[in-house]
Design a protein around this motif. Structure first.
Motif, PDB file in Angstrom:
ATOM      1  N   MET A  53       0.850  -1.187   0.000  1.00 31.84           N
ATOM      2  CA  MET A  53       0.000   0.000   0.000  1.00 31.84           C
ATOM      3  C   MET A  53       0.884   1.235   0.000  1.00 31.84           C
ATOM      4  O   MET A  53       2.092   1.144   0.224  1.00 31.84           O
ATOM      5  CB  MET A  53      -0.877   0.025   1.258  1.00 31.84           C
ATOM      6  CG  MET A  53      -1.706  -1.224   1.462  1.00 31.84           C
ATOM      7  SD  MET A  53      -2.625  -1.184   3.023  1.00 31.84           S
ATOM      8  CE  MET A  53      -4.071  -0.325   2.490  1.00 31.84           C
ATOM      9  N   THR A  54       0.277   2.380  -0.235  1.00 31.63           N
ATOM     10  CA  THR A  54       1.034   3.624  -0.092  1.00 31.63           C
ATOM     11  C   THR A  54       1.203   3.941   1.400  1.00 31.63           C
ATOM     12  O   THR A  54       0.402   3.498   2.232  1.00 31.63           O
ATOM     13  CB  THR A  54       0.306   4.799  -0.758  1.00 31.63           C
ATOM     14  OG1 THR A  54      -0.911   5.041  -0.040  1.00 31.63           O
ATOM     15  CG2 THR A  54      -0.024   4.499  -2.217  1.00 31.63           C
ATOM     16  N   ILE A  93      -3.781   6.757   6.701  1.00 34.92           N
ATOM     17  CA  ILE A  93      -5.240   6.872   6.706  1.00 34.92           C
ATOM     18  C   ILE A  93      -5.844   5.758   7.562  1.00 34.92           C
ATOM     19  O   ILE A  93      -6.772   5.988   8.345  1.00 34.92           O
ATOM     20  CB  ILE A  93      -5.787   6.844   5.261  1.00 34.92           C
ATOM     21  CG1 ILE A  93      -5.431   8.158   4.552  1.00 34.92           C
ATOM     22  CG2 ILE A  93      -7.294   6.615   5.244  1.00 34.92           C
ATOM     23  CD1 ILE A  93      -5.605   8.118   3.042  1.00 34.92           C
ATOM     24  N   LEU A  94      -5.302   4.539   7.441  1.00 29.51           N
ATOM     25  CA  LEU A  94      -5.792   3.423   8.268  1.00 29.51           C
ATOM     26  C   LEU A  94      -5.651   3.752   9.742  1.00 29.51           C
ATOM     27  O   LEU A  94      -6.547   3.482  10.543  1.00 29.51           O
ATOM     28  CB  LEU A  94      -5.007   2.137   7.953  1.00 29.51           C
ATOM     29  CG  LEU A  94      -5.316   1.440   6.631  1.00 29.51           C
ATOM     30  CD1 LEU A  94      -4.340   0.283   6.410  1.00 29.51           C
ATOM     31  CD2 LEU A  94      -6.756   0.924   6.608  1.00 29.51           C
ATOM     32  N   LEU A 134       4.748   1.979   0.659  1.00 27.55           N
ATOM     33  CA  LEU A 134       5.623   2.646  -0.307  1.00 27.55           C
ATOM     34  C   LEU A 134       5.424   4.157  -0.247  1.00 27.55           C
ATOM     35  O   LEU A 134       4.306   4.638  -0.107  1.00 27.55           O
ATOM     36  CB  LEU A 134       5.275   2.207  -1.734  1.00 27.55           C
ATOM     37  CG  LEU A 134       5.405   0.734  -2.106  1.00 27.55           C
ATOM     38  CD1 LEU A 134       4.930   0.537  -3.543  1.00 27.55           C
ATOM     39  CD2 LEU A 134       6.842   0.270  -1.948  1.00 27.55           C
ATOM     40  N   ALA A 165      -1.765   5.534   2.646  1.00 24.81           N
ATOM     41  CA  ALA A 165      -2.837   4.602   3.015  1.00 24.81           C
ATOM     42  C   ALA A 165      -2.626   4.095   4.438  1.00 24.81           C
ATOM     43  O   ALA A 165      -3.583   3.968   5.212  1.00 24.81           O
ATOM     44  CB  ALA A 165      -2.882   3.429   2.036  1.00 24.81           C
TER      45      ALA A 165
END
Lengths: 102, 464
Positions: free
Chosen positions: B131-132, B138-139, B255, B135
């Motif tokens: 994932m970025t 955000i999680l 990433l 992300a």
């Protein structure tokens, strides 16, 4: 059935049942659907229509479209949807593969 | 159909600050945002989250509550969960909300659509579990979810921020695989003067590094030959650092090598863009108020060029002042008087940027990946495919669509566009500006027939 998830949840909210690909999941009501599916141990959300490769959430902000699922028959980005009771979730157009491998 | 003085797209720092400023000056303002709560990505769901996770996320996050508070204003209509899919005719904005299509008209528009992660095509980057870093954040922010067993790969301040937040939350990353080299830091040295003016950012950076070091998170710098391995999902990261090869087992890979402006809406309106060599991305052309080369169309925040959240807040205010001036609500002298403080703040916020851009350049092998690496995730087009199209005479990204569907999947080029431009430019010897970018056409987000059919009757009558 509880699957071991690579993700840890800090919060505990009241849970509701949804169905994903025939499995019953217990997810926090009102939570981000993609996030709570990951936390429930779902590691593959769909397979690509081109090669059938497995995919799962990548950007979590509505831009990459990797977390596409069908919810009650309509294709949605799971990261842009909140969990509600009784959602019927399936991988998007599961039967369709556009290019047969030659 | 209702008509507003100003419609703002995006409720992040630029959009929220602009809304409050414009409303204070007597303008009618509607904010359309895709998320269920104000904040954008940087302050995602900040009103609910600040009290419960403010300690982990830090004061830079909880600052967002000052912006959401200022948004609660009688002259501001904030439509949450509104997905904009078309902007036309100076200006009619079409969006979907709650399963129904709708339209709104605006005298002026501010695009405050922020940034996207810079695409980071590496072998294995499409595997589930990759994932970025955004992300990952955000999680954590929105959902309180942490990866137990994650490797962070790439470069830049955000990578350290998420590592420090994971440490604070009690689940430090397994390792950090960093692509910047000592040479990059040396190249950044001439920009140190600016960095010292932006000393707060340096101090924060050093504090985060200290937290990461204290938690004994292994850091590998100058990493090359990076590949994510796994059978159906991410299982390990392989790379070489300082002449030694490593393979680190993990479940999750985050990433990151910088963020880039999200230009989809601006591109769909044919705003001119130019290549920014320092930030390795396209930026829209806009003046010091954020006014683009399209009348009445403004852009503020990271969508106009990466500057960070505090800079976005200043830019949003400045855009709102010029909008009010153009609308005849703010005399020139007043505009300039109000602008002095945010402009000075903006300049100081941007002071450290040249240093950061030079010290943490994008990962070279993700800019020009090897032939087998997927570039277009949606249509599964590889770097080798793109190079092959160039050999056949393909000179621009719009032609790659015809050659092999690159950029034509559901993400509409958001995560391959810059890679395709850079690969084609490298193959043809043209500049990025000459090579250009995908033509972006509405709908810029998917809309179902059902949503169109459910479009408000009044809206349709007015549109006819």
């Amino acid at each position: 059935m509880k699957t071991v998830s690579p993700f840890l949840e800090l919060e505990d909210a009241p849970r509701v049942e949804v169905s994903f690909d025939g499995r019953t999941l217990s997810l926090p009501t009102g939570a981000n659907l993609a996030a709570s599916m990951l936390a429930a141990g779902i590691d593959v959300f769909r397979n690509t229509p081109v090669s059938g490769a497995p995919r799962a959430p990548f950007c979590m902000m509505g831009a990459c479209f990797e977390c596409l699922v069908d919810i009650d028959g309509i294709t949605r980005q799971a990261c842009m949807v909140e969990v509600t009771e009784g959602m019927l979730i399936t991988p998007p157009h599961s039967a369709e593969v556009r290019h047969e491998p030659s | 159909m209702s008509r507003r003085d100003l419609v703002i797209i995006g409720a992040g720092p630029a959009g929220m600050a602009a809304a409050a400023q414009a409303a204070d000056l007597g303008l009618s303002v509607t904010v359309l945002d895709e998320q269920p709560h104000a904040g954008g990505q940087i302050y995602r769901d900040v009103d609910r989250i600040a009290p419960i996770r403010g300690g982990i996320l830090g004061p830079d996050f909880t600052h967002g509550t000052t912006l959401t508070a200022a948004m609660r204003h009688d002259a501001i209509v904030h439509l949450t969960g509104a997905v904009v899919w078309a902007i036309e005719d100076q200006f009619r904005i079409s969006y979907t909300r709650g399963g129904r299509g709708a339209q709104i008209e605006a005298d002026r528009i501010l695009l405050a659509t922020g940034a996207l992660e810079r695409p980071m095509p590496l072998p294995g980057w499409t595997l589930p579990g990759v994932m970025t870093a955004g992300a990952g954040q955000i999680l954590l922010k929105q959902s309180g979810i942490l990866a137990r067993n994650a490797v962070l790969v790439g470069s830049g301040p955000l990578l350290y921020l998420i590592a420090a937040q994971m440490v604070r939350a009690g689940t430090p990353p397994v390792a950090m695989v960093e692509t910047q080299s000592r040479g990059d830091v040396m190249r950044a040295a001439p920009h140190m003067g600016g960095a010292l003016r932006g000393w707060r950012y340096l101090a924060k950076g050093l504090k985060m590094l200290a937290e990461i070091t204290r938690a004994r998170v292994p850091r590998y710098t100058d990493a090359t030959g990076i590949a994510i391995e796994g059978d159906g999902k991410a299982e390990a990261v392989r790379f070489t650092s300082k002449g030694r090869s490593h393979r680190i087992a993990c479940d999750t890979v985050f990433l990151h090598h910088g963020v880039v402006p999200n230009t989809q809406a601006a591109r769909s309106l044919e705003v001119s863009h130019r290549w920014d060599a320092a930030q390795h991305c396209f930026v829209p052309l806009a003046d010091e108020w954020g006014q683009t080369d399209k009348d009445g169309l403004f852009i503020a925040g990271d969508g106009a060029g990466i500057g960070g959240a505090k800079a976005a807040e200043c830019a949003g205010k400045l855009a709102a002042l010029e909008v009010a001036h153009q609308a005849g609500r703010l005399p020139l002298a007043e505009r300039d008087r109000f602008a002095a403080a945010p402009r000075a703040k903006l300049e100081s916020e941007l002071a450290a940027r040249p240093f950061l851009d030079a010290a943490y350049p994008p990962c070279a092998e993700a800019l020009l990946p090897d032939d087998k690496t997927l570039i277009c995730r949606c249509e599964e087009v590889t770097a080798g495919d793109i190079r092959g199209y160039a050999k056949l005479g393909c000179i621009g990204p719009n032609q790659t669509k015809a050659f092999g569907r690159a950029g034509m999947g559901p993400c509409q080029g958001r995560y391959c566009g810059l890679s395709v431009t850079v690969l084609l430019a490298d193959a043809t010897g043209q500049t990025a500006d000459e090579t250009g970018y995908y033509r972006i056409r509405p709908p810029i987000k998917p809309v179902t027939l059902g949503e169109l059919a459910a479009m408000d009757d009044n809206t349709l009558d007015a549109a006819e």
